[in-house]
Design an enzyme around this catalytic site. Structure first.
Site, short mmCIF file in Angstrom:
data_model
loop_
_atom_site.label_atom_id
_atom_site.label_comp_id
_atom_site.label_asym_id
_atom_site.label_seq_id
_atom_site.Cartn_x
_atom_site.Cartn_y
_atom_site.Cartn_z
N ASP A 25 96.56 -23.88 -32.46
CA ASP A 25 96.26 -24.05 -33.88
C ASP A 25 97.53 -24.28 -34.70
O ASP A 25 98.58 -23.76 -34.36
CB ASP A 25 95.53 -22.78 -34.37
CG ASP A 25 94.75 -23.05 -35.65
OD1 ASP A 25 94.61 -24.23 -36.04
OD2 ASP A 25 94.29 -22.07 -36.25
N ARG A 29 98.87 -27.95 -40.53
CA ARG A 29 99.83 -27.32 -41.46
C ARG A 29 101.26 -27.76 -41.15
O ARG A 29 102.07 -27.97 -42.04
CB ARG A 29 99.72 -25.79 -41.37
CG ARG A 29 98.56 -25.23 -42.17
CD ARG A 29 98.30 -23.80 -41.81
NE ARG A 29 97.60 -23.70 -40.53
CZ ARG A 29 97.50 -22.59 -39.82
NH1 ARG A 29 98.08 -21.49 -40.24
NH2 ARG A 29 96.82 -22.59 -38.69
N HIS A 42 99.18 -33.59 -34.94
CA HIS A 42 98.47 -33.61 -33.65
C HIS A 42 99.33 -34.31 -32.59
O HIS A 42 99.33 -33.92 -31.42
CB HIS A 42 97.11 -34.30 -33.79
CG HIS A 42 96.16 -33.53 -34.67
ND1 HIS A 42 95.94 -32.18 -34.51
CD2 HIS A 42 95.38 -33.91 -35.72
CE1 HIS A 42 95.06 -31.76 -35.42
NE2 HIS A 42 94.71 -32.80 -36.16
N GLU A 72 82.74 -27.88 -33.28
CA GLU A 72 82.77 -27.81 -34.76
C GLU A 72 83.77 -28.81 -35.36
O GLU A 72 83.71 -29.14 -36.54
CB GLU A 72 83.15 -26.39 -35.23
CG GLU A 72 82.05 -25.35 -35.05
CD GLU A 72 81.81 -24.98 -33.60
OE1 GLU A 72 82.78 -24.89 -32.83
OE2 GLU A 72 80.63 -24.79 -33.22
N TRP A 74 83.94 -31.85 -35.14
CA TRP A 74 83.34 -33.11 -35.61
C TRP A 74 83.20 -33.13 -37.11
O TRP A 74 83.04 -34.20 -37.71
CB TRP A 74 81.95 -33.30 -34.97
CG TRP A 74 82.00 -33.54 -33.49
CD1 TRP A 74 81.64 -32.65 -32.53
CD2 TRP A 74 82.40 -34.73 -32.81
NE1 TRP A 74 81.80 -33.21 -31.28
CE2 TRP A 74 82.26 -34.48 -31.42
CE3 TRP A 74 82.86 -35.98 -33.23
CZ2 TRP A 74 82.58 -35.44 -30.46
CZ3 TRP A 74 83.17 -36.93 -32.26
CH2 TRP A 74 83.02 -36.66 -30.91
N ARG A 76 85.40 -32.64 -39.24
CA ARG A 76 86.63 -33.11 -39.92
C ARG A 76 86.48 -34.58 -40.34
O ARG A 76 85.64 -35.29 -39.81
CB ARG A 76 87.81 -32.96 -38.96
CG ARG A 76 88.07 -31.49 -38.67
CD ARG A 76 89.38 -31.29 -37.97
NE ARG A 76 89.60 -29.87 -37.79
CZ ARG A 76 90.75 -29.31 -37.49
NH1 ARG A 76 91.83 -30.06 -37.35
NH2 ARG A 76 90.86 -28.02 -37.34
N LEU A 136 98.36 -26.18 -10.25
CA LEU A 136 97.79 -25.68 -11.51
C LEU A 136 96.45 -26.36 -11.82
O LEU A 136 96.34 -27.58 -11.77
CB LEU A 136 98.77 -25.96 -12.65
CG LEU A 136 98.29 -25.59 -14.06
CD1 LEU A 136 98.29 -24.08 -14.25
CD2 LEU A 136 99.16 -26.25 -15.12
N ARG A 199 91.41 -15.05 -34.47
CA ARG A 199 89.98 -15.15 -34.13
C ARG A 199 89.81 -16.00 -32.89
O ARG A 199 90.72 -16.71 -32.47
CB ARG A 199 89.18 -15.69 -35.31
CG ARG A 199 89.69 -17.00 -35.85
CD ARG A 199 88.79 -17.55 -36.97
NE ARG A 199 89.43 -18.72 -37.57
CZ ARG A 199 90.12 -18.69 -38.70
NH1 ARG A 199 90.25 -17.59 -39.41
NH2 ARG A 199 90.70 -19.79 -39.16
C1 FPP Z 1 94.28 -27.24 -34.36
O1 FPP Z 1 95.18 -27.48 -35.42
C2 FPP Z 1 94.40 -28.23 -33.37
C3 FPP Z 1 93.44 -29.13 -33.02
C4 FPP Z 1 92.10 -29.21 -33.64
C5 FPP Z 1 93.71 -30.11 -32.00
C6 FPP Z 1 94.51 -29.66 -30.82
C7 FPP Z 1 94.97 -30.86 -30.21
C8 FPP Z 1 96.20 -31.10 -29.71
C9 FPP Z 1 97.31 -30.13 -29.58
C10 FPP Z 1 96.45 -32.44 -29.29
C11 FPP Z 1 96.27 -32.96 -28.03
C12 FPP Z 1 95.64 -32.35 -26.89
C13 FPP Z 1 95.48 -33.03 -25.74
C14 FPP Z 1 94.82 -32.38 -24.60
C15 FPP Z 1 95.97 -34.40 -25.56
P1 FPP Z 1 94.61 -27.69 -36.87
O2 FPP Z 1 94.47 -29.15 -37.09
O3 FPP Z 1 93.36 -26.89 -37.03
O4 FPP Z 1 95.77 -27.11 -37.71
P2 FPP Z 1 95.67 -26.36 -39.10
O5 FPP Z 1 95.05 -25.03 -38.81
O6 FPP Z 1 97.10 -26.26 -39.50
O7 FPP Z 1 94.86 -27.22 -40.02
#
Ligand code: FPP
Length: 246
Positions: A25, A29, A42, A72, A74, A76, A136, A199
């Site tokens: 997560d 941000r 990302h 969930e 989706w 966004r 792994l 959470r």
């Molecule tokens: C949460 O951060 C992160 C995600 C919803 C995406 C996680 C994805 C990656 C790390 C990218 C790639 C993964 C692979 C397997 C190629 P957020 O966007 O909710 O961050 P925020 O809480 O700051 O808004």
């Protein structure tokens, strides 16, 4: 700083988690803080995967489960969802050779049916290519929700009962766990969540029954190899009782 994985391995010894889950997560941000679009975060988050996967693999962790896209997510904005799926495509296309060379076995957790066709195809190709690898187990949770995974597992068992291949009375915890997307893998020992929130967000609820939790303030792109090692060292110090007394 380069981590001496072999030295760490000796120090952690037996107290290495067999299965680590990570809720990655904080990408959004991380980008916003830099005045950049969320997709930039990302991408930075994707770049962090290489180090974390390499350490996990070199230490001899058996399974690593990464929460990449929840059922969930989706909700966004379409532009962000499209950017994420672009990254998944890129990842499964470009990184598979190296993962394969390192004996990593890729598995997707979640519902393949809901994925865009090109992403689904790249995921299936990665799974097939690496299916016989013995290192792994890298699980990528995409279009994943733990409750929906549980419903699918229950349906699989119900179908077995309906086909008279399984006696309803014979359904036990082991069979339920085996029917989950993580079937055959060790139970989750350690669940890490970056980004400061505490959470579970519908991730591996049943697998986490006895997991230790590590909530880390660092945003995912800032979760360095050193921070990961710190969490693993802390895990090694914990006293896990599994409901018993010692
Ligand atoms: C949460 O951060 C992160 C995600 C919803 C995406 C996680 C994805 C990656 C790390 C990218 C790639 C993964 C692979 C397997 C190629 P957020 O966007 O909710 O961050 P925020 O809480 O700051 O808004």
């Amino acid at each position: 700083m380069q981590i001496d994985v072999q030295k760490e391995k000796l120090t952690l010894g037996e107290r290495l988690p067999a299965h680590v889950g990570i809720i990655m997560d904080g990408n959004g941000r991380w980008a916003t803080k830099r005045g950049m679009p969320r997709a930039f975060g990302h991408r930075a988050g994707t770049e962090r995967l290489r180090g974390i996967i390499r350490i996990s693999s070199d230490l001899g962790i058996k399974a690593l489960s990464l929460y990449a896209f929840s059922t969930e997510n989706w909700k966004r904005p379409k532009a962000e969802v499209d950017a994420l799926f672009g990254l998944f495509m890129e990842y499964f296309t470009n990184e598979v050779e190296e993962l394969h060379a390192n004996n990593v076995r890729i598995r997707m957790l979640g519902e393949k049916e809901g994925l865009p066709a090109n992403v689904r195809a790249s995921v299936i190709a990665a799974e097939e290519k690496t299916a016989r690898n013995t290192g792994l187990a890298l699980n990528v949770a995409l279009n994943y929700g733990s409750r929906s995974e549980t419903v699918r597992a229950v349906k699989k068992l119900a179908a077995e009962v309906a086909a008279k291949r399984l006696d309803a009375e014979a359904i036990d915890e082991e069979k339920l766990l085996a029917a989950l997307d993580t079937g055959g893998l060790p139970e989750l020992d350690l669940l890490i969540r970056t980004g400061g929130d505490q959470r579970l967000s519908n991730f591996l609820l049943l697998q986490a029954a006895y997991a230790e939790f590590a909530f880390v303030d660092a945003l995912w792109p800032d979760f360095t190899d050193e921070l990961y090692m710190g969490v693993l060292r802390d895990f090694a110090q914990r006293n896990r009782r599994f409901g018993g007394l010692k």
